[in-house]
Enzyme design. Sequence first.
Site, PDB file in Angstrom:
ATOM      1  N   ASP A 182      27.981 -58.720  66.968  1.00  0.00           N
ATOM      2  CA  ASP A 182      28.760 -59.878  67.405  1.00  0.00           C
ATOM      3  C   ASP A 182      29.562 -60.410  66.217  1.00  0.00           C
ATOM      4  OD1 ASP A 182      26.944 -61.195  65.827  1.00  0.00           O
ATOM      5  OD2 ASP A 182      25.884 -62.151  67.479  1.00  0.00           O
ATOM      6  N   SER A 183      30.329 -61.446  66.438  1.00  0.00           N
ATOM      7  CA  SER A 183      31.267 -61.901  65.408  1.00  0.00           C
ATOM      8  C   SER A 183      30.818 -63.159  64.683  1.00  0.00           C
ATOM      9  CB  SER A 183      32.621 -62.188  66.059  1.00  0.00           C
ATOM     10  OG  SER A 183      32.501 -63.255  66.992  1.00  0.00           O
ATOM     11  N   GLY A 184      29.750 -63.802  65.153  1.00  0.00           N
ATOM     12  CA  GLY A 184      29.359 -65.108  64.650  1.00  0.00           C
ATOM     13  C   GLY A 184      29.787 -66.237  65.564  1.00  0.00           C
ATOM     14  N   GLY A 185      30.488 -65.895  66.642  1.00  0.00           N
ATOM     15  CA  GLY A 185      30.954 -66.931  67.561  1.00  0.00           C
ATOM     16  C   GLY A 185      29.837 -67.680  68.250  1.00  0.00           C
ATOM     17  N   TYR A 186      28.717 -67.003  68.538  1.00  0.00           N
ATOM     18  CA  TYR A 186      27.608 -67.704  69.185  1.00  0.00           C
ATOM     19  C   TYR A 186      27.052 -68.791  68.280  1.00  0.00           C
ATOM     20  CZ  TYR A 186      23.182 -68.744  71.418  1.00  0.00           C
ATOM     21  OH  TYR A 186      22.131 -69.399  72.005  1.00  0.00           O
ATOM     22  N   ASP A 201      35.205 -65.799  68.021  1.00  0.00           N
ATOM     23  CA  ASP A 201      35.541 -66.688  69.128  1.00  0.00           C
ATOM     24  C   ASP A 201      34.825 -68.012  68.935  1.00  0.00           C
ATOM     25  OD1 ASP A 201      33.001 -65.407  69.648  1.00  0.00           O
ATOM     26  OD2 ASP A 201      33.087 -66.211  71.681  1.00  0.00           O
ATOM     27  N   GLN A 209      36.830 -66.759  77.159  1.00  0.00           N
ATOM     28  CA  GLN A 209      36.187 -68.064  77.133  1.00  0.00           C
ATOM     29  C   GLN A 209      36.842 -68.964  78.174  1.00  0.00           C
ATOM     30  OE1 GLN A 209      33.507 -69.014  75.788  1.00  0.00           O
ATOM     31  NE2 GLN A 209      33.096 -67.642  74.066  1.00  0.00           N
ATOM     32  N   GLY A 259      30.424 -67.469  76.443  1.00  0.00           N
ATOM     33  CA  GLY A 259      30.285 -68.854  76.867  1.00  0.00           C
ATOM     34  C   GLY A 259      29.490 -69.039  78.138  1.00  0.00           C
ATOM     35  N   ASP A 303      23.371 -57.988  76.698  1.00  0.00           N
ATOM     36  CA  ASP A 303      22.453 -58.125  75.572  1.00  0.00           C
ATOM     37  C   ASP A 303      21.736 -59.460  75.709  1.00  0.00           C
ATOM     38  OD1 ASP A 303      23.248 -60.273  73.259  1.00  0.00           O
ATOM     39  OD2 ASP A 303      25.009 -59.652  74.393  1.00  0.00           O
ATOM     40  N   CYS A 328       3.139 -48.705  85.053  1.00  0.00           N
ATOM     41  CA  CYS A 328       4.120 -48.791  83.967  1.00  0.00           C
ATOM     42  C   CYS A 328       3.742 -47.785  82.876  1.00  0.00           C
ATOM     43  CB  CYS A 328       4.153 -50.205  83.386  1.00  0.00           C
ATOM     44  SG  CYS A 328       5.210 -50.362  81.926  1.00  0.00           S
ATOM     45  N   CYS A 342       4.605 -47.771  79.716  1.00  0.00           N
ATOM     46  CA  CYS A 342       4.704 -48.254  78.342  1.00  0.00           C
ATOM     47  C   CYS A 342       3.341 -48.186  77.648  1.00  0.00           C
ATOM     48  CB  CYS A 342       5.261 -49.679  78.312  1.00  0.00           C
ATOM     49  SG  CYS A 342       4.040 -50.985  78.548  1.00  0.00           S
ATOM     50  N   CYS A 367       0.624 -50.775  78.672  1.00  0.00           N
ATOM     51  CA  CYS A 367      -0.002 -50.610  79.985  1.00  0.00           C
ATOM     52  C   CYS A 367      -0.878 -49.361  80.071  1.00  0.00           C
ATOM     53  CB  CYS A 367       1.079 -50.554  81.065  1.00  0.00           C
ATOM     54  SG  CYS A 367       1.929 -52.136  81.318  1.00  0.00           S
ATOM     55  N   HIS A 370       6.429 -54.116  76.214  1.00  0.00           N
ATOM     56  CA  HIS A 370       6.380 -53.977  77.677  1.00  0.00           C
ATOM     57  C   HIS A 370       7.637 -54.557  78.320  1.00  0.00           C
ATOM     58  CE1 HIS A 370       5.069 -54.105  81.853  1.00  0.00           C
ATOM     59  NE2 HIS A 370       5.551 -55.344  81.849  1.00  0.00           N
TER      60      HIS A 370
END
Length: 387
Positions: free
Chosen positions: A95-99, A149, A196, A223, A273, A311, A313, A316, A342
């Site tokens: 990501d770009s740092g926008g979050y 962003d 956005q 956003g 994500d 499952c 995994c 489990c 899990h």
Amino acid sequence: MAGNFEFTLLRGDRPDGPRRGRCDTPHGSFETPCFAPIGTKAAVKGLFPEHVRATGAELILANTYHLALRPGADLIAEAGGLHRFMDWDGPILTDSGGYQVFSLAGKRRVDDRGVTFWGADAGQELRLTPESALSIQRALGADVVMVLDECPPHDATPKALREACRRTLVWAREARDLHRDWGGRDRGQALFGIVQGGADAGLRRESAEELCRLGFDGYAIGGVSVGESKERMRATVEGVTPLLPVDQCRYLMGVGDPDDLCAQVLRGIDLFDCVSPTRNGRCNRVWIPEGVLNMRNAHHRAAFVPLQEGCPCPACTRWTRAYVRHLALTGEMLGAILQSLHNLWFVEGLMAGLRERIAAGDDAAAVRAWFRDRYPGWAGDGPVPIV
């Protein structure tokens, strides 16, 4: 590193229906719809890379802001890039740092040239601009990189929303030009633009249409999942998705609950994500088809059965709910690891099932019926049940 980024649509050419595709990158491909686990600081918390790969995950996300602070993009570049540094041989998205513009609202200042963060966890100020954010991601060596962003909160004023949308488009244009000057995706990195506009349908349309005119290698919807209701989020995505190119990858940022994944795949989203699977695991919440297991609940004390029947995994197939509850109550780190593992298996299994149904030709109604049958705890209109 060889090859370039290319998205191939394998099935589903409607602008707003479920799709099946593949993204080829210099570090291999990932099938879509795809869920990318979060490796914020160059690690998916508590898990070896091979554990993550075994879940079915093909792509992971790392955080530009955090890696720029510690250990620094220059050091990672000196180590041979992020793939070698963290020993992940598959595709990586940064990501770009926008979050962090949203999450660190009290520790940053935004202007038309970029964002200044202070009081950061590394004890230093960090300045991100469209150019520096792209330069950091270039040094990290990610396969998919994002424009800088401004991610506004869900309750931002109309004026603040307009300013964030305008600024994001200005930064996107600058990043697009820089990326092209540096060789574009031919040098091994795809650049995605970010739509956005909050819940304002007009701003969302303006943002999407301008980004499409600029031209990017893929398009993200940002956003969302920032405090708004699920209904509002889904309405926003439903309005934006038909505006995006059918033949390019569509990425919904920060969304990862199973019900949301299915709902947004049905709206034509290719890529997701979220920290939700691993964060819930660390908080002793385990996802199963019937809902959520609270592993601290007393009724799991003598439950000598798997977390989820059938499952595959490791949690489990080797241990019981009783044992995992014991780990949770005693604070043993193995408990958080097993529950996180899990949950990732659960999400990646869901995504594999969605890909299979879409490849078989199921339309949105058929996929929805499959989800209701296979994941009954997540398919209702109300809260997900606690089991």
